[in-house]
Design a protein around this motif. Structure first.
Motif, mmCIF file in Angstrom:
data_model
loop_
_atom_site.group_PDB
_atom_site.id
_atom_site.type_symbol
_atom_site.label_atom_id
_atom_site.label_comp_id
_atom_site.label_asym_id
_atom_site.label_seq_id
_atom_site.Cartn_x
_atom_site.Cartn_y
_atom_site.Cartn_z
ATOM 1 N N GLN A 371 2.372 19.264 -0.386
ATOM 2 C CA GLN A 371 3.682 18.641 -0.182
ATOM 3 C C GLN A 371 4.545 18.635 -1.436
ATOM 4 O O GLN A 371 5.746 18.358 -1.361
ATOM 5 C CB GLN A 371 3.534 17.207 0.346
ATOM 6 N N ARG A 481 8.534 14.816 8.269
ATOM 7 C CA ARG A 481 7.423 15.712 8.597
ATOM 8 C C ARG A 481 7.852 17.154 8.391
ATOM 9 O O ARG A 481 9.034 17.488 8.522
ATOM 10 C CB ARG A 481 6.956 15.503 10.041
ATOM 11 N N ARG A 489 3.559 12.527 2.377
ATOM 12 C CA ARG A 489 2.829 11.398 1.804
ATOM 13 C C ARG A 489 2.934 11.427 0.274
ATOM 14 O O ARG A 489 2.973 12.482 -0.355
ATOM 15 C CB ARG A 489 1.355 11.434 2.198
ATOM 16 N N ASP A 491 0.822 8.938 -2.180
ATOM 17 C CA ASP A 491 -0.039 7.798 -2.485
ATOM 18 C C ASP A 491 -0.326 7.779 -3.981
ATOM 19 O O ASP A 491 -0.834 8.757 -4.535
ATOM 20 C CB ASP A 491 -1.347 7.888 -1.698
ATOM 21 N N LYS A 511 10.000 4.895 0.956
ATOM 22 C CA LYS A 511 9.920 4.655 2.401
ATOM 23 C C LYS A 511 11.293 4.738 3.045
ATOM 24 O O LYS A 511 11.427 5.153 4.209
ATOM 25 C CB LYS A 511 9.296 3.286 2.657
ATOM 26 N N GLN A 516 5.878 8.465 3.479
ATOM 27 C CA GLN A 516 4.760 7.538 3.632
ATOM 28 C C GLN A 516 4.151 7.320 2.242
ATOM 29 O O GLN A 516 3.283 8.068 1.800
ATOM 30 C CB GLN A 516 3.720 8.092 4.606
ATOM 31 N N ALA A 517 4.642 6.285 1.562
ATOM 32 C CA ALA A 517 4.279 6.052 0.166
ATOM 33 C C ALA A 517 3.452 4.792 0.032
ATOM 34 O O ALA A 517 3.561 3.855 0.829
ATOM 35 C CB ALA A 517 5.537 5.939 -0.688
ATOM 36 N N SER A 518 2.623 4.773 -1.010
ATOM 37 C CA SER A 518 1.827 3.587 -1.305
ATOM 38 C C SER A 518 1.479 3.578 -2.777
ATOM 39 O O SER A 518 1.510 4.609 -3.455
ATOM 40 C CB SER A 518 0.542 3.562 -0.469
ATOM 41 N N ASP A 539 -2.267 11.697 -5.213
ATOM 42 C CA ASP A 539 -1.011 12.392 -4.940
ATOM 43 C C ASP A 539 -0.091 12.325 -6.148
ATOM 44 O O ASP A 539 0.507 13.327 -6.549
ATOM 45 C CB ASP A 539 -0.292 11.775 -3.731
#
Length: 664
Positions: A371, A481, A489, A491, A511, A516-518, A539
């Motif tokens: 990605q 997507r 993503r 992370d 976000k 889709q982050a964390s 990531d």
């Protein structure tokens, strides 16, 4: 040069195992004034570098050749040495500083080893304090390396080899003499068992190393190697006792709670694994009167206290459990240094200007992840980091924006390429290794955002458009997507709790554009395993990127060369670019400071054009607090606070603190 190295355990252990071996000579030797532990050297027999040292730098015609052989008391990367052969002490120390007392600092987490040169284990703070190198640097000159263990060094004008004439009074801490055999042994040991990233870069540079007699050793460098930094690099490695290493079956690749035998001014007094380390000044240290050491190594004891987190450590400082603290949190510096001991003057709060290059604080992408292959994606993700709001809301306006990997130096690229930069970049464009736009575009800067709100709508729109162009389209649920239906993503992981508010704000911004982050807090062992070879299981990672300091050298290849893509903890992002590989060759071969600056600017321009990092922020000054029983020279050097090196203990002030109850 190297950035200041503190007792605080750094969030990034990338330098582990090669701290004393990379970046020209600027590591092992410079763990001296820059680390706070001055491991400069000194003789017991004479207060000057050597009775037979050359007055400055003598030259003689080489036997059987037309090159002149330079005989000198040191070497400079560019230009002449600032200090003459008969200098009495470094210009920034107090030569009359008294010896005695204790200074104590803190470290985070735990430790299970005193071997800082192995990937295995968690090395204790200051665990390289026991070792010295043939040459030593200073905290006011990024180019200089002076003889510590040598009386003189000899090298030809092209620097294709160097002979070190070793001092005969250098002893290990057990009193045994150091000879050329120990130097040869230590060099071979790192070539055989040093961490892979060091061996992959440095291994081919040394054609041979030979002992000429017990106190003379010659390093010959491989033809085709840029020789500029090699004599200094040859003299920068830590030296161990061959006899001790072999008799005790030591292993450079394994963790151990028993240090190797070195020559340094401090020895291990005591330890409680994971809790405390105490280093004691060796009363029989061979180098006590060496000009490089006069006014340094002043404390009888250096004590390190370990704490689980920064909050616990700060409360312990307030209670006097340890006595010197380097502060990194703006909120605490702005608001929490108002406790009674500060108000009474028992604790000094001091801002010390720093001449150091910014530390390369960034968020790096794992470029092995699919990605992050498109630069447009990386640019979009970088746009969502709001420095202005972060600085105002979290950092009390005390930090400055990082744009360049070489921020706060003249090596940072600006605007469009200069003619000198273009001359470096155009051949790479002609080869098809770089886009033509690199010759005309302004160098990318960190995103500019509104300080009023965490989410900058203008940058949100720019980032959304870039992701659309890259094929990451937002669905009905708002998630981005690709054509395969895979979500975008990001992370992120780390151990530092102080990063939490910064990273959570960044996560919310990501976000908002459908990522889709964390951000997850993990422990030290997990971070070491996930962020290091061979796993690289992340990531993105907030960390520092390697810039090589104020005088970059071979260390840059460990961080940015394709050869280090999958085996280097300094190249955690997995970066590889043949154009950058060629620019890195020019770093080593630059023959003047001006030429090196232009090469680094070109390198900076290429790296920034690819958006391989999200630049964060840096601290322009050093923030320190200490119990008012220490003194330091009035004019500190630009590249080190040096509290463990050239500060000293004032017993009268200490007695006063105890008398009034400030210090127990």
């Amino acid at each position: 040069m190297a950035a200041n190295m503190r007792v605080l355990v750094q969030d990034d252990r990338a330098a582990k195992g090669c701290a004393a071996l990379t970046g020209g000579f600027l590591a092992g030797a410079l763990l001296l004034a820059l680390s706070g532990v001055a491991r400069a050297q000194d003789p017991t027999d004479t207060p000057t570098p050597a009775p037979d040292a050359a007055p400055a730098a003598d030259a003689a015609t080489a036997p059987g050749g037309d090159q002149k052989i330079i005989v000198a008391h040191g070497i400079s990367t560019f230009g002449d040495l600032a200090l003459p052969a008969d200098f009495a002490h470094l210009p920034y120390v107090n030569p009359d500083a008294p010896k005695g007392g204790e200074i104590s600092e803190w470290a985070s987490g735990t430790f299970d080893s005193f071997n800082p040169y192995a990937i295995a284990g968690n090395a204790a703070a200051l665990s390289s304090i026991f070792y010295e190198s043939i040459l030593s640097g200073t905290a006011d000159d990024v180019s200089a390396a002076y003889c510590l263990m040598c009386t003189t060094m000899e090298y030809p004008e092209d620097r294709s080899w160097v002979i070190f004439n070793l001092r005969k009074d250098v002893t290990f801490s057990d009193g045994s003499p150091l000879t050329a055999e120990d130097v040869l042994f230590s060099h071979n040991l790192f070539m055989e068992k040093g961490i892979p990233e060091y061996r992959s870069v440095a291994g081919g540079k040394f054609q041979s190393v030979e002992v000429l007699d017990p106190y003379r050793i010659k390093f010959t460098f491989t033809p085709g190697t840029p020789f500029r930094d090699m004599p200094a690099q040859a003299g920068s490695g830590p030296i161990f006792s061959k006899k001790d290493y072999e008799e005790h079956n030591r292993d450079l690749e394994k963790s151990s709670l028993e240090p190797f035998l070195g020559t340094g001014p401090y020895v291990l007094e005591s330890m409680r694994p994971g809790q405390q380390v105490i280093f004691a000044r060796n009363p029989k240290y061979w180098g006590e009167k060496h000009p490089l050491n006069v006014g340094q190594n002043n404390f009888d004891r250096i004590r390190i206290e370990y704490f689980a987190d920064d909050n616990a450590a700060f409360e312990a400082f307030k209670a006097g459990v340890y006595t010197f603290r380097t502060e990194s949190l703006p909120k605490r510096w702005a608001q929490e240094f108002d406790f009674p001991s500060v108000k009474s003057g028992g604790v000094v709060k001091e801002t010390i200007p720093s001449g150091n290059i910014a530390g390369g604080e960034s968020i790096i992408f794992n470029l092995r992840r699919p990605q992050f292959q498109d630069p447009k994606v990386r640019e979009a993700l970088g746009l969502m980091f709001n420095f202005e709001w972060t600085n105002k809301a979290i950092f009390y306006g005390l930090f400055a924006r990082t744009n360049s990997i070489w921020e706060n130096s003249d090596m940072a690229a600006t605007g469009t390429p200069t003619p000198e930069e273009a001359a470096i970049l155009k051949p790479l464009v002609d080869e098809g290794l770089l886009p033509a736009s690199i010759l005309t575009d302004e160098v990318p800067m960190g995103s500019v955002s509104s300080e009023a709100n965490a989410l900058d709508r203008r940058n949100l729109r720019k980032a959304s458009a870039l992701l659309d162009e890259a094929g990451w389209v937002a669905g009905a649920d708002g998630i981005r997507r690709n054509a395969k239906g895979e979500p975008l993503r990001m992370d992120m992981i780390h151990t530092r709790t102080d990063l939490l508010p910064v990273m959570l704000a960044y996560v919310e911004n990501l976000k908002a554009i459908g990522v889709q982050a964390s951000f997850e807090l993990i422990d030290d062992a997990q971070l070491q395993q996930r962020a290091s070879p061979p796993s690289f299981d992340f990531d993105a990672l907030p960390t520092t990127v390697v810039n090589g300091g104020l005088e970059p050298g071979g260390v840059l290849k460990q961080a940015w060369d394709s050869i280090a893509k999958d085996n280097s903890s300094r190249n955690r992002m997995g970066y590889a670019n043949p154009a950058v590989d060629k620019i890195l060759d020019l770093v080593d071969s630059a023959s003047s400071r001006e030429e090196l600056t232009n090469v680094i600017r070109a390198l900076d321009r290429v790296l920034r054009s690819e958006y391989v990092v999200v630049p964060r922020y840096f601290k322009r000054d050093s923030w320190v607090a200490y119990y008012n029983m220490y003194d330091h020279p009035q004019n500190l050097p630009p590249y080190a606070v040096g509290e463990l090196a050239f500060w000293w203990y004032n017993p009268e002030k200490a007695d006063a603190l105890r008398a009034n109850g400030t210090l127990k």
